[in-house]
Scaffold this active site. Structure first.
Site, short mmCIF file in Angstrom:
data_model
loop_
_atom_site.label_atom_id
_atom_site.label_comp_id
_atom_site.label_asym_id
_atom_site.label_seq_id
_atom_site.Cartn_x
_atom_site.Cartn_y
_atom_site.Cartn_z
N GLU A 190 2.03 -11.55 -2.47
CA GLU A 190 1.72 -11.34 -1.05
C GLU A 190 0.97 -12.56 -0.56
O GLU A 190 -0.10 -12.89 -1.08
CB GLU A 190 0.89 -10.08 -0.81
CG GLU A 190 1.64 -8.77 -0.96
CD GLU A 190 0.84 -7.56 -0.48
OE1 GLU A 190 0.05 -7.71 0.49
OE2 GLU A 190 0.98 -6.49 -1.09
N ASN A 208 0.05 -1.65 -7.05
CA ASN A 208 -0.30 -2.58 -5.97
C ASN A 208 -1.79 -2.51 -5.66
O ASN A 208 -2.33 -1.42 -5.43
CB ASN A 208 0.49 -2.24 -4.70
CG ASN A 208 0.10 -3.12 -3.53
OD1 ASN A 208 0.48 -4.28 -3.47
ND2 ASN A 208 -0.67 -2.57 -2.59
N GLU A 209 -2.46 -3.65 -5.71
CA GLU A 209 -3.86 -3.79 -5.26
C GLU A 209 -4.74 -2.62 -5.72
O GLU A 209 -5.45 -2.00 -4.91
CB GLU A 209 -3.90 -3.93 -3.73
CG GLU A 209 -3.24 -5.21 -3.24
CD GLU A 209 -3.37 -5.44 -1.75
OE1 GLU A 209 -3.92 -4.56 -1.04
OE2 GLU A 209 -2.93 -6.50 -1.27
N ASN A 250 0.82 -1.21 0.00
CA ASN A 250 0.00 0.00 0.00
C ASN A 250 0.85 1.26 0.00
O ASN A 250 0.46 2.29 -0.57
CB ASN A 250 -0.92 -0.01 1.23
CG ASN A 250 -1.93 -1.13 1.18
OD1 ASN A 250 -2.12 -1.79 0.17
ND2 ASN A 250 -2.60 -1.36 2.30
#
Length: 503
Positions: free
Chosen positions: A292, A172-173, A72
Site C-alpha cells: 500500500e 492486513n495492518e 481493512n
C-alpha cells in the site's frame, strides 16, 4: 538554474526491474469495485458487468498485480458470501468502512476481471475475525484442481480450472487499532506462522506476505516487525510495508521530499528483517512487499466514512483529486521503490479506481486519468532490465520535516538486450529549475529517444472528466545528447523521463 550531475554506469547494478513493483490494489471500499471496475449498466460493460473502458485504462496504466479484496475490508470479510448464484448472496455490514457489501462481485468475478485486465491476482486472507481454517478453505477453492468439497464447488460455479494464485497476504495492518480483530505482535505472529505453515501443506510454492506495522509512525513500528518475523520468518517470503503521503499546512517543500521518508522506511524494515535472519541463523532472506502506497489526504471530508444508521452501498469515499505536485511525488516514490529493487520485490499502489486512484469514473458515464496516472504508466512501460545505482551530485533544499534534502532525485534502468537506458528524475525545488548533466560514458554512444516532463506553472492543476489532457507529460525540448553525455533542464516541481538508445 541549479546545476546537478548524474553518473550512470552499467556496471553498478542494484538488481532487476521487477514487474511486480507496478502492482495496484482493488478493495471493496467506496466506488472502487461498484461503479469502478464493475458497472453492469455502463455502455462498455461486458457480460460479467465489468467496464471495458476501465479494463483498457488498467492495461494502459501497466498494472502487473492487483491485491484483493483488502485492505481493512478483508479483516471482516466472509469470502463464501461472494460465490455461487448472485441472487442468493447475502448483504453484509462492512464494519471497516461503515457500508453495506452486496457481494455482487466475489472471488470468481474478480478472477475473471483479472484475466480480462491481464493482471496477476494477489489475494488477502482474513486473519481478523477468522483464522487458519478459513484461509485453507479459500486456498482450496482457488488452487486445488478438483476432487474436494471447495474445489468442486468452484467447478460447479463455472471455473473448471484452478486459479493458481501465487501471492497471498496473511491479513492486513493487524497492529492498527482501527482493524477488526487487531492483535498484538505475539498474537499475530503466531497466527501468521500457523496459517502460513498450513497453507504450504496444500501448496509449498506459495509466496506469502506477513503483515508489517501499519505505518512507520506507529508506536509498534520496528518492534512489531521483529516480533512477528521471529515467529514467522521461516514460513513467509515478504513482510508488508504501507505508507501514504500528503501536503500539510502548505508545506510543499517537505511534501516533495516524501521519498526521503520512503527510503528510510524501506531501509528500516530491511534492517529489522536482516536482524531476525541473523539472530535466527536463517539462510533465506525475507524481502518487502510495499503493498500500500500513494498520496492520500486522509484528513479531508471525503475520507470520513458514513455513520449511525447510514450503511450505503458504494458510497463516495476517499475520492482524492490529484494535482501536479501529487503526481510529481508519485513519480518520486516510484524512483524510491525501484532504487530498492534488491529488497522491494513487490508493491501495490492503493488504489486502482476512484478510491485514491489514478483512474476515475462516473457511474454509467465517463472515465478519465488523474495526474498520478502518467508517471506510473510511463515508468511501468519503459523501466526494464536492471536498476542501476547512480552517483548524484545535487544542490540541497531546506525542508521543515526532513532538513536538507537533495533537490534532484533520480534512478536509472538499463536493458542489456535492447541497450536502452531510462533515467527517471524529479526536481523537488519549489522555485528553481535544474540543469541536468548526465555522464553516460560507460555505455558508449547513445542517442536521445524521448524526453517527457510532467510539470505546470500552476502545480495545483487537477484533471477532470472534461479535461484530463491539458497537463499531461510533454516533450522536454531542452533534452539532448553530446559526447557521451545527456543534458536537460528540469522545471521546478517536475518529474521527467529520459529514454536513450544505441546510436
Amino acid at each position: 538554474m541549479l546545476p546537478a550531475t548524474v553518473t550512470v554506469d552499467p556496471a553498478f547494478v542494484v538488481g532487476p526491474v521487477r514487474r511486480r513493483t507496478f502492482g495496484s490494489f482493488v478493495e471493496h471500499l467506496g466506488r472502487c469495485v461498484y461503479t469502478g471496475i464493475h458497472d453492469p449498466e455502463h455502455p462498455s460493460a461486458d457480460a460479467d458487468g465489468f467496464r471495458g473502458d476501465v479494463v483498457e485504462l488498467t492495461r494502459e496504466l501497466g498494472v502487473s498485480t492487483v491485491r484483493y479484496p483488502g485492505g481493512n475490508f478483508v479483516s471482516g470479510y466472509r469470502w463464501e458470501d461472494g460465490i455461487g448464484p448472485v441472487e442468493e448472496r447475502p448483504r453484509r455490514l462492512d464494519l471497516a468502512w461503515h457500508s453495506t457489501e452486496p457481494n455482487l462481485v466475489g472471488v470468481d468475478e474478480f478472477m475473471r476481471w483479472a484475466a480480462k485486465a491481464g493482471v496477476e491476482p494477489m489475494m488477502a486472507v482474513n486473519l481478523g475475525t477468522r483464522g487458519v481454517q478459513e484461509a485453507l478453505d479459500l486456498l482450496e477453492y482457488c488452487n486445488v484442481p478438483g476432487g474436494t468439497a471447495w474445489s468442486d464447488l468452484r467447478r460447479a460455479n463455472g471455473a473448471q480450472d484452478p486459479y493458481r494464485v501465487t501471492m497471498w497476504c496473511l491479513g492486513n495492518e493487524m497492529d492498527g487499532p482501527w482493524q477488526i480483530g487487531a492483535k498484538t505482535a505475539a498474537e499475530y505472529g503466531r497466527l501468521a506462522a500457523e496459517t502460513a505453515r498450513a497453507m504450504r501443506m496444500i501448496d509449498p510454492d506459495l509466496e506469502l506476505v506477513v503483515c508489517g506495522s501499519s505505518n512507520s509512525a506507529m508506536p509498534t513500528f520496528g518492534a512489531w516487525e521483529h516480533t512477528v518475523l521471529t515467529e514467522a520468518y521461516e514460513h513467509v517470503d515478504h513482510v508488508s510495508a504501507h505508507a501514504y503521503y500528503y501536503e500539510t499546512d502548505g508545506d510543499l517543500a517537505s511534501f516533495l521530499a516524501s521519498a526521503v521518508d520512503m527510503d528510510h522506511f524501506i531501509d528500516s524494515v530491511a534492517a529489522t528483517a536482516d536482524a531476525v535472519r541473523a539472530a535466527g541463523k536463517h539462510s533465506k532472506r525475507t524481502n518487502i512487499s510495499f503493498d500500500e502506497w500513494n498520496v492520500w489526504y486522509q484528513q479531508r471530508a471525503e475520507s470520513r466514512p458514513p455513520s449511525g444508521d447510514d450503511w450505503p452501498i458504494a458510497p463516495v469515499l476517499l475520492e482524492d483529486r490529484y494535482n501536479v505536485a501529487d503526481a510529481v511525488v508519485v513519480g518520486n516514490l516510484l524512483i524510491s521503490l525501484l532504487r530498492h529493487t534488491d529488497r522491494v520485490h513487490a508493491a501495490s499502489q492503493a488504489q486502482l479506481v476512484n478510491v485514491i486512484a489514478p483512474i476515475m469514473t462516473e457511474p454509467g458515464g465517463r472515465s478519465w486519468k488523474q495526474t498520478i496516472f502518467h508517471p506510473f504508466a510511463l515508468t511501468s512501460r519503459h523501466a526494464t532490465g536492471d536498476v542501476l545505482r547512480l552517483a548524484i551530485d545535487s544542490p540541497v533544499t531546506e525542508t521543515a520535516r526532513f532538513g536538507e534534502v537533495p533537490v534532484l532525485d533520480a534512478v536509472a534502468t538499463h536493458d542489456p538486450d535492447t541497450g536502452e537506458v531510462v533515467l527517471l528524475a524529479t526536481n523537488r525545488s519549489v522555485t528553481d529549475a535544474v540543469t541536468l548533466d548526465v555522464d553516460l560514458r560507460g555505455f558508449g554512444a547513445l542517442r536521445l529517444l524521448e524526453a517527457l516532463t510532467l510539470s505546470n506553472p500552476d502545480h495545483t492543476w487537477t484533471a477532470t472528466a472534461d479535461d484530463d489532457t491539458s497537463v499531461a507529460p510533454r516533450t522536454n525540448t531542452s533534452a539532448k545528447t553530446a559526447d557521451d553525455r545527456a543534458y536537460a533542464e528540469l522545471p521546478p516541481v517536475s518529474w521527467t523521463i529520459i529514454r536513450l538508445g544505441r546510436a
